[in-house]
Write a protein that holds these residues in place. Structure first.
Motif, PDB file in Angstrom:
ATOM      1  N   PHE A  72     -13.134 -12.524   4.174  1.00 49.06           N
ATOM      2  CA  PHE A  72     -11.560 -12.120   3.199  1.00 49.06           C
ATOM      3  C   PHE A  72     -12.009 -13.722   3.496  1.00 49.06           C
ATOM      4  O   PHE A  72     -12.343 -14.494   3.134  1.00 49.06           O
ATOM      5  N   PRO A  73     -10.520 -13.423   1.905  1.00 49.22           N
ATOM      6  CA  PRO A  73     -10.340 -14.684   1.692  1.00 49.22           C
ATOM      7  C   PRO A  73     -10.135 -15.979   2.925  1.00 49.22           C
ATOM      8  O   PRO A  73      -8.821 -15.003   3.227  1.00 49.22           O
ATOM      9  N   GLY A  74     -10.008 -16.884   2.635  1.00 54.70           N
ATOM     10  CA  GLY A  74      -9.839 -17.640   4.132  1.00 54.70           C
ATOM     11  C   GLY A  74     -10.888 -18.001   4.752  1.00 54.70           C
ATOM     12  O   GLY A  74     -10.825 -18.777   5.796  1.00 54.70           O
ATOM     13  N   ASP A  75     -11.694 -17.087   5.197  1.00 60.18           N
ATOM     14  CA  ASP A  75     -12.607 -17.154   6.355  1.00 60.18           C
ATOM     15  C   ASP A  75     -13.288 -18.536   6.351  1.00 60.18           C
ATOM     16  O   ASP A  75     -13.999 -19.094   7.174  1.00 60.18           O
ATOM     17  N   ASP A  76     -13.834 -18.941   4.750  1.00 57.67           N
ATOM     18  CA  ASP A  76     -14.062 -20.501   4.926  1.00 57.67           C
ATOM     19  C   ASP A  76     -13.651 -21.607   5.516  1.00 57.67           C
ATOM     20  O   ASP A  76     -14.556 -22.525   5.807  1.00 57.67           O
ATOM     21  N   LEU A  77     -12.227 -20.807   5.701  1.00 52.00           N
ATOM     22  CA  LEU A  77     -11.449 -22.268   6.557  1.00 52.00           C
ATOM     23  C   LEU A  77     -11.719 -22.578   7.750  1.00 52.00           C
ATOM     24  O   LEU A  77     -11.538 -23.487   8.536  1.00 52.00           O
ATOM     25  N   LEU A  78     -12.600 -21.080   8.753  1.00 50.54           N
ATOM     26  CA  LEU A  78     -12.229 -21.180   9.599  1.00 50.54           C
ATOM     27  C   LEU A  78     -13.240 -20.351   9.867  1.00 50.54           C
ATOM     28  O   LEU A  78     -13.617 -19.060  10.424  1.00 50.54           O
ATOM     29  N   PRO A  79     -14.779 -20.792   9.999  1.00 51.64           N
ATOM     30  CA  PRO A  79     -16.234 -20.041   9.746  1.00 51.64           C
ATOM     31  C   PRO A  79     -17.019 -19.275  10.978  1.00 51.64           C
ATOM     32  O   PRO A  79     -17.285 -18.508  11.584  1.00 51.64           O
ATOM     33  N   ALA A  80     -16.352 -19.982  12.510  1.00 49.67           N
ATOM     34  CA  ALA A  80     -16.678 -19.938  13.228  1.00 49.67           C
ATOM     35  C   ALA A  80     -15.265 -20.004  14.595  1.00 49.67           C
ATOM     36  O   ALA A  80     -15.407 -20.295  15.204  1.00 49.67           O
ATOM     37  N   PRO A  81     -14.290 -18.978  14.204  1.00 44.42           N
ATOM     38  CA  PRO A  81     -12.882 -18.871  15.125  1.00 44.42           C
ATOM     39  C   PRO A  81     -13.531 -18.041  17.106  1.00 44.42           C
ATOM     40  O   PRO A  81     -14.427 -17.593  16.701  1.00 44.42           O
ATOM     41  N   GLY A  82     -12.790 -18.454  17.549  1.00 44.57           N
ATOM     42  CA  GLY A  82     -13.300 -18.260  18.906  1.00 44.57           C
ATOM     43  C   GLY A  82     -12.661 -16.488  18.984  1.00 44.57           C
ATOM     44  O   GLY A  82     -13.028 -16.298  19.388  1.00 44.57           O
ATOM     45  N   ALA A  83     -11.938 -16.196  18.293  1.00 46.98           N
ATOM     46  CA  ALA A  83     -11.456 -14.758  17.430  1.00 46.98           C
ATOM     47  C   ALA A  83     -10.876 -14.773  17.158  1.00 46.98           C
ATOM     48  O   ALA A  83     -10.517 -14.682  16.263  1.00 46.98           O
ATOM     49  N   GLU A  84     -11.153 -12.984  16.522  1.00 49.99           N
ATOM     50  CA  GLU A  84     -10.724 -11.999  15.144  1.00 49.99           C
ATOM     51  C   GLU A  84     -10.244 -10.778  15.104  1.00 49.99           C
ATOM     52  O   GLU A  84     -10.480 -10.172  15.985  1.00 49.99           O
ATOM     53  N   SER A  85      -9.259 -11.340  14.049  1.00 46.19           N
ATOM     54  CA  SER A  85      -8.286  -9.225  13.899  1.00 46.19           C
ATOM     55  C   SER A  85      -8.215  -8.596  12.577  1.00 46.19           C
ATOM     56  O   SER A  85      -8.301  -9.484  11.803  1.00 46.19           O
ATOM     57  N   THR A  86      -8.446  -7.867  12.783  1.00 43.56           N
ATOM     58  CA  THR A  86      -8.333  -6.955  11.768  1.00 43.56           C
ATOM     59  C   THR A  86      -7.443  -6.019  11.270  1.00 43.56           C
ATOM     60  O   THR A  86      -7.940  -5.173  11.891  1.00 43.56           O
ATOM     61  N   MET A  87      -6.836  -6.195  10.250  1.00 41.16           N
ATOM     62  CA  MET A  87      -5.549  -4.655  10.962  1.00 41.16           C
ATOM     63  C   MET A  87      -5.192  -3.929   9.651  1.00 41.16           C
ATOM     64  O   MET A  87      -4.742  -5.912   8.714  1.00 41.16           O
ATOM     65  N   ALA A  88      -5.015  -2.815   9.208  1.00 38.38           N
ATOM     66  CA  ALA A  88      -4.967  -2.265   8.135  1.00 38.38           C
ATOM     67  C   ALA A  88      -3.931  -1.338   7.899  1.00 38.38           C
ATOM     68  O   ALA A  88      -3.854  -0.582   8.912  1.00 38.38           O
ATOM     69  N   VAL A  89      -3.144  -1.053   7.097  1.00 35.34           N
ATOM     70  CA  VAL A  89      -2.421   0.106   6.593  1.00 35.34           C
ATOM     71  C   VAL A  89      -2.870   0.793   4.773  1.00 35.34           C
ATOM     72  O   VAL A  89      -2.530  -0.474   4.116  1.00 35.34           O
ATOM     73  N   ASP A  90      -2.053   1.930   5.154  1.00 30.16           N
ATOM     74  CA  ASP A  90      -2.608   2.272   3.826  1.00 30.16           C
ATOM     75  C   ASP A  90      -0.823   2.400   3.218  1.00 30.16           C
ATOM     76  O   ASP A  90       0.252   2.794   4.033  1.00 30.16           O
ATOM     77  N   VAL A  91      -0.043   2.135   1.781  1.00 33.70           N
ATOM     78  CA  VAL A  91       1.030   1.870   1.346  1.00 33.70           C
ATOM     79  C   VAL A  91       0.820   2.743   0.510  1.00 33.70           C
ATOM     80  O   VAL A  91       0.752   2.015  -0.708  1.00 33.70           O
ATOM     81  N   SER A  92       1.872   3.424   0.023  1.00 35.48           N
ATOM     82  CA  SER A  92       2.513   4.919  -0.576  1.00 35.48           C
ATOM     83  C   SER A  92       3.068   3.816  -1.941  1.00 35.48           C
ATOM     84  O   SER A  92       4.638   4.374  -2.164  1.00 35.48           O
ATOM     85  N   ALA A  93       2.582   2.729  -2.706  1.00 34.29           N
ATOM     86  CA  ALA A  93       2.903   1.627  -3.257  1.00 34.29           C
ATOM     87  C   ALA A  93       1.837   1.119  -4.182  1.00 34.29           C
ATOM     88  O   ALA A  93       0.952   0.572  -3.495  1.00 34.29           O
ATOM     89  N   PRO A  94       2.245   0.115  -5.756  1.00 35.99           N
ATOM     90  CA  PRO A  94       1.275   0.019  -5.529  1.00 35.99           C
ATOM     91  C   PRO A  94       1.298  -1.587  -5.672  1.00 35.99           C
ATOM     92  O   PRO A  94       2.788  -1.748  -5.456  1.00 35.99           O
TER      93      PRO A  94
END
Length: 256
Positions: A72-94
């Motif tokens: 993801f953009p920004g991963d390089d700012l903290l290349p070795a995190p102690g914890a990580e979460s990735t969440m997502a949702v579909d949005v019916s809009a552009p």
């Protein structure tokens, strides 16, 4: 006549009626250990189930394995995190109906579109906006995004690290290196659908006990609030996409 001196004593060849039989003693010992170990084993199994099954689903709600694994953009700012979460949702809009809500994130602006009542239980002073405010739409690298009231939480701030309009927004703590990086990504699925993804990366203390305690306390709260935020943004963006303007006077986040 000889008087026996062991009168009343049990026959050495017979079990003492005042003492439990050996097999009863062994059975009692086994029961005692089973009673003691049962809760420990049960707790251990619940802990394993949480860390191996529930926690990964909780931290990565809505995201596919490919999305979880990708950079993801920004991963390089903290290349070795102690914890990580990735969440997502579909949005019916552009994307152009989703992006304005991200731009005005912050306690002093549009809020975080999550469970406002929960945020304000700790005095953060969050008020979620239901409209796009032009004065909150100017965004620049280095801008401050407040997480709570300045008078009560003066250091609870993030700053804009990078952004690409209608594509990505990266926030970070002002520390160098940052201890938290928060990245938002918008990806068009088709002309009327956008994939909204959010990744959180944090650094944790070296002490193992403190690390585990931190994760046990923070993971459920952060996951729940992020889930609420994704739903809140989705509802607002879908209404904006339908009407061409933001709704006022109501909370779109309550519709779904």
């Amino acid at each position: 006549m000889t008087v026996p001196t062991d009168f009343g004593r049990p026959d050495p060849g017979q079990p003492d009626p005042g003492q439990p039989a050996p097999e009863n003693t062994a059975r009692t010992t086994r029961t005692t250990w089973r009673d003691r170990l049962g809760p420990i084993v049960g707790g251990a199994l619940l802990g394993v189930a949480y860390w191996k099954l529930l926690r990964p689903r909780m931290l990565n709600w809505g995201a596919t394995p490919a999305e979880i694994a990708r950079p993801f953009p920004g991963d390089d700012l903290l290349p070795a995190p102690g914890a990580e979460s990735t969440m997502a949702v579909d949005v019916s809009a552009p994307p152009d109906a989703v992006w304005p809500w991200l731009v005005q994130l912050g306690q002093e602006q549009g809020g975080f579109y999550s469970y406002e009542w929960a945020e304000n239980l700790v005095g953060l002073g969050i008020h979620n906006a239901d409209e796009i405010r032009p004065e909150w739409q100017d965004l620049a690298v280095g801008d401050t995004v407040r997480l709570g009231r300045a008078d009560r939480f003066p250091e609870a701030t993030l700053e804009v690290a990078a952004f690409d309009p209608e594509e990505s927004l990266v926030l970070r703590t002002p520390d160098d290196p940052p201890w938290w990086v928060w990245s938002f990504v918008l990806e068009p699925v088709d002309e009327t659908t956008t994939r909204l993804l959010v990744r959180s990366r944090i650094a944790l203390p070296e002490n193992t006990v403190v690390r585990v305690a931190s994760l046990a306390a923070l993971d459920p709260v952060s996951s729940l609030m992020t889930y609420g935020m994704l739903r809140g943004i989705r509802s607002r963006a879908e209404r904006l996409g339908r009407t061409g303007r933001a709704a006022t006077g109501s909370d779109p986040g309550r519709e779904r």
